[in-house]
Design a protein around this motif. Structure first.
Motif, PDB file in Angstrom:
ATOM      1  N   LEU A  36       0.838  -1.202   0.000  1.00 25.25           N
ATOM      2  CA  LEU A  36       0.000   0.000   0.000  1.00 25.25           C
ATOM      3  C   LEU A  36       0.868   1.245   0.000  1.00 25.25           C
ATOM      4  N   LYS A  37       1.857   1.230   0.845  1.00 26.18           N
ATOM      5  CA  LYS A  37       2.780   2.347   0.953  1.00 26.18           C
ATOM      6  C   LYS A  37       3.362   2.677  -0.409  1.00 26.18           C
ATOM      7  N   ARG A  38       3.921   1.662  -1.032  1.00 30.77           N
ATOM      8  CA  ARG A  38       4.542   1.867  -2.331  1.00 30.77           C
ATOM      9  C   ARG A  38       3.516   2.286  -3.380  1.00 30.77           C
ATOM     10  N   GLU A  39       2.346   1.705  -3.243  1.00 31.75           N
ATOM     11  CA  GLU A  39       1.297   1.998  -4.210  1.00 31.75           C
ATOM     12  C   GLU A  39       0.923   3.479  -4.164  1.00 31.75           C
ATOM     13  N   ILE A  40       0.754   3.976  -2.969  1.00 30.13           N
ATOM     14  CA  ILE A  40       0.410   5.381  -2.811  1.00 30.13           C
ATOM     15  C   ILE A  40       1.503   6.262  -3.403  1.00 30.13           C
ATOM     16  N   LEU A  41       2.733   5.925  -3.079  1.00 30.48           N
ATOM     17  CA  LEU A  41       3.857   6.683  -3.627  1.00 30.48           C
ATOM     18  C   LEU A  41       3.836   6.624  -5.144  1.00 30.48           C
ATOM     19  N   ALA A  42       3.548   5.441  -5.664  1.00 27.38           N
ATOM     20  CA  ALA A  42       3.522   5.263  -7.111  1.00 27.38           C
ATOM     21  C   ALA A  42       2.453   6.160  -7.719  1.00 27.38           C
ATOM     22  N   HIS A  43       1.277   6.182  -7.093  1.00 29.66           N
ATOM     23  CA  HIS A  43       0.209   7.033  -7.590  1.00 29.66           C
ATOM     24  C   HIS A  43       0.632   8.490  -7.551  1.00 29.66           C
ATOM     25  N   ALA A  44       1.340   8.840  -6.505  1.00 28.16           N
ATOM     26  CA  ALA A  44       1.790  10.221  -6.363  1.00 28.16           C
ATOM     27  C   ALA A  44       2.757  10.580  -7.486  1.00 28.16           C
TER      28      ALA A  44
ATOM     29  N   LEU B  41       9.839  11.760  -7.272  1.00 25.82           N
ATOM     30  CA  LEU B  41       8.737  11.007  -6.679  1.00 25.82           C
ATOM     31  C   LEU B  41       8.437   9.772  -7.496  1.00 25.82           C
ATOM     32  N   ALA B  42       8.456   9.933  -8.809  1.00 27.07           N
ATOM     33  CA  ALA B  42       8.169   8.812  -9.692  1.00 27.07           C
ATOM     34  C   ALA B  42       9.204   7.706  -9.483  1.00 27.07           C
ATOM     35  N   HIS B  43      10.459   8.116  -9.413  1.00 27.59           N
ATOM     36  CA  HIS B  43      11.505   7.130  -9.193  1.00 27.59           C
ATOM     37  C   HIS B  43      11.302   6.427  -7.857  1.00 27.59           C
ATOM     38  N   ALA B  44      10.876   7.191  -6.889  1.00 26.37           N
ATOM     39  CA  ALA B  44      10.671   6.616  -5.561  1.00 26.37           C
ATOM     40  C   ALA B  44       9.561   5.565  -5.603  1.00 26.37           C
ATOM     41  N   GLY B  45       8.623   5.759  -6.520  1.00 29.16           N
ATOM     42  CA  GLY B  45       7.518   4.818  -6.615  1.00 29.16           C
ATOM     43  C   GLY B  45       7.859   3.635  -7.500  1.00 29.16           C
ATOM     44  N   ASN B  46       9.090   3.573  -7.942  1.00 21.04           N
ATOM     45  CA  ASN B  46       9.508   2.631  -8.972  1.00 21.04           C
ATOM     46  C   ASN B  46       9.600   1.172  -8.563  1.00 21.04           C
ATOM     47  N   TRP B  48      11.231  -0.813  -6.657  1.00 15.40           N
ATOM     48  CA  TRP B  48      12.342  -1.317  -5.861  1.00 15.40           C
ATOM     49  C   TRP B  48      13.149  -0.200  -5.213  1.00 15.40           C
ATOM     50  N   SER B  49      13.028   0.976  -5.749  1.00 18.18           N
ATOM     51  CA  SER B  49      13.831   2.097  -5.261  1.00 18.18           C
ATOM     52  C   SER B  49      13.674   2.282  -3.754  1.00 18.18           C
ATOM     53  N   LEU B  50      12.434   2.292  -3.318  1.00 21.42           N
ATOM     54  CA  LEU B  50      12.172   2.478  -1.905  1.00 21.42           C
ATOM     55  C   LEU B  50      12.904   1.437  -1.081  1.00 21.42           C
ATOM     56  N   GLY B  51      12.767   0.198  -1.496  1.00 22.54           N
ATOM     57  CA  GLY B  51      13.402  -0.895  -0.774  1.00 22.54           C
ATOM     58  C   GLY B  51      14.905  -0.727  -0.704  1.00 22.54           C
ATOM     59  N   VAL B  52      15.496  -0.377  -1.820  1.00 19.97           N
ATOM     60  CA  VAL B  52      16.945  -0.197  -1.854  1.00 19.97           C
ATOM     61  C   VAL B  52      17.365   0.914  -0.911  1.00 19.97           C
ATOM     62  N   VAL B  53      16.739   2.052  -1.051  1.00 16.87           N
ATOM     63  CA  VAL B  53      17.107   3.197  -0.221  1.00 16.87           C
ATOM     64  C   VAL B  53      16.918   2.877   1.253  1.00 16.87           C
ATOM     65  N   HIS B  54      15.808   2.229   1.546  1.00 19.25           N
ATOM     66  CA  HIS B  54      15.538   1.891   2.931  1.00 19.25           C
ATOM     67  C   HIS B  54      16.571   0.908   3.476  1.00 19.25           C
ATOM     68  N   ALA B  55      16.844  -0.110   2.680  1.00 19.09           N
ATOM     69  CA  ALA B  55      17.819  -1.119   3.095  1.00 19.09           C
ATOM     70  C   ALA B  55      19.177  -0.493   3.343  1.00 19.09           C
ATOM     71  N   LEU B  56      19.579   0.365   2.438  1.00 18.03           N
ATOM     72  CA  LEU B  56      20.875   1.018   2.590  1.00 18.03           C
ATOM     73  C   LEU B  56      20.854   1.965   3.793  1.00 18.03           C
ATOM     74  N   GLY B 118      13.321  12.709   4.383  1.00 17.52           N
ATOM     75  CA  GLY B 118      12.140  13.424   3.935  1.00 17.52           C
ATOM     76  C   GLY B 118      10.969  12.488   3.700  1.00 17.52           C
ATOM     77  N   MET B 119      11.286  11.250   3.352  1.00 17.86           N
ATOM     78  CA  MET B 119      10.260  10.262   3.060  1.00 17.86           C
ATOM     79  C   MET B 119       9.560   9.750   4.310  1.00 17.86           C
ATOM     80  N   ILE B 120      10.316   9.575   5.338  1.00 17.02           N
ATOM     81  CA  ILE B 120       9.791   8.888   6.509  1.00 17.02           C
ATOM     82  C   ILE B 120       8.482   9.445   7.060  1.00 17.02           C
ATOM     83  N   PRO B 121       8.392  10.748   7.319  1.00 19.49           N
ATOM     84  CA  PRO B 121       7.124  11.241   7.848  1.00 19.49           C
ATOM     85  C   PRO B 121       5.985  10.903   6.908  1.00 19.49           C
ATOM     86  N   LEU B 122       6.263  11.032   5.613  1.00 16.75           N
ATOM     87  CA  LEU B 122       5.231  10.740   4.629  1.00 16.75           C
ATOM     88  C   LEU B 122       4.739   9.320   4.735  1.00 16.75           C
ATOM     89  N   TRP B 123       5.662   8.380   4.655  1.00 14.77           N
ATOM     90  CA  TRP B 123       5.175   7.025   4.574  1.00 14.77           C
ATOM     91  C   TRP B 123       4.771   6.459   5.930  1.00 14.77           C
TER      92      TRP B 123
END
Lengths: 164, 164
Positions: A36-44, B41-46, B48-56, B118-123
């Motif tokens: 869901l998290k990713r989905e919302i971001l994707a929509h954004a 934002l689009a890249h962030a919704g891509n 795997w990007s989120l996962g990579v950034v978070h993991a790192l 910057g992402m954390i509060p959002l998600w």
DNA sequence: CAGCATCCCGTTTGATACTG
DNA sequence: CAGTATCAAACGGGATGCTG
């Protein structure tokens, strides 16, 4: 480089603290939530969603055509699609006045306002660091990818064509 | 409905204040910046990007294979693609140890850490309101789109098929 | 192990034309 | 004015096989 200074002055300690917290938050939830998290971001990131949400955030309520004018470049098709998606996600609400010249207007919901608020720090940050992003991109493209910072400097910028 | 209460208790006044500020920030910049914003934002919704950034963000530094293991489900192709993109955006840095069994590791840059923060509060917010999102979606899908909240209640949940 | 090349599919986006 | 339908292009994403 008058812009090389800011860019998140936090200590690494503080940083990892914050990340940890988010980590826990993620782990505490099911995969569905992560999706869901990713989905919302994707929509954004969906190209027009941001513009719509922002426009509605500023103006409060807008009609279809008004939105189309503000985004300028959007087609009715995509605008309608975007609005539908946002509506489905509960971010905006649609109101059809069902008059003879059709009249429909849109406005942010509580949820939508919340999302917008959550977005602001992020994208303000993006704007603040726009130069850094461009610089990074230039650097990358000029090197021909990461190139490998090969000792033998045979790379010499062979392909000036950026594939993005 | 034990979840109908929270969802951003801000006053509308405060809300519009905040939006105004971001509006000014946007207007003060060229279209290119706006595009950049959306692009990030689009890249962030891509996916795997989120996962990579978070993991790192959590681990600090990881090798290609380690990332692949943590994301689990990602293919080398997509992982490489994602890493390249993130590298190009200046969010992560790649380090090739050029050893005989190849060994490359990745880590967040200052910029990357800033984005993550910057992402954390959002998600976190998204996660907090997961129920609200699901509820909104249910409502929408059950009504068969916005349906038009037609006075004649002929809609009666005709299409149980959600197209997402 | 890291990553590139190729094929291939579904979705997103866009251009255009049409309806109520 | 708001919205839908259709067609075509671009892109994301996965599967597989091959290099250094």
């Amino acid at each position: 480089m008058k812009e090389g200074t800011p860019v998140i002055p936090q200590d690494l300690d503080t940083f990892h603290e914050v990340i940890r917290r988010s980590q826990e938050a993620c782990d505490a939830l099911s995969e569905a939530e992560d999706g869901l998290k990713r989905e919302i971001l994707a929509h954004a990131g969906n190209r027009w969603s941001l513009g719509v949400v922002h426009a509605l955030g500023v103006a409060g309520t807008l009609r279809h055509a008004e939105l189309a004018r503000r985004l300028e470049g959007v087609t009715q098709r995509m605008l309608t699609r975007t609005l539908r998606q946002l509506e489905r996600d509960g971010l905006i609400s649609r109101r059809d006045h069902r008059e003879v010249p059709p009249r429909v207007d849109y406005t942010l919901t509580e949820l939508g306002r919340g999302l917008l608020q959550g977005m602001i720090p992020l994208w303000t940050w993006v704007i603040d660091n726009a130069d850094a992003f461009r610089a990074a991109r230039d650097r990358f493209d000029t090197d021909g990818g990461h190139g490998d910072d090969v000792p033998a400097r045979t790379r010499s910028v062979a392909s000036p064509v950026p594939r993005s």
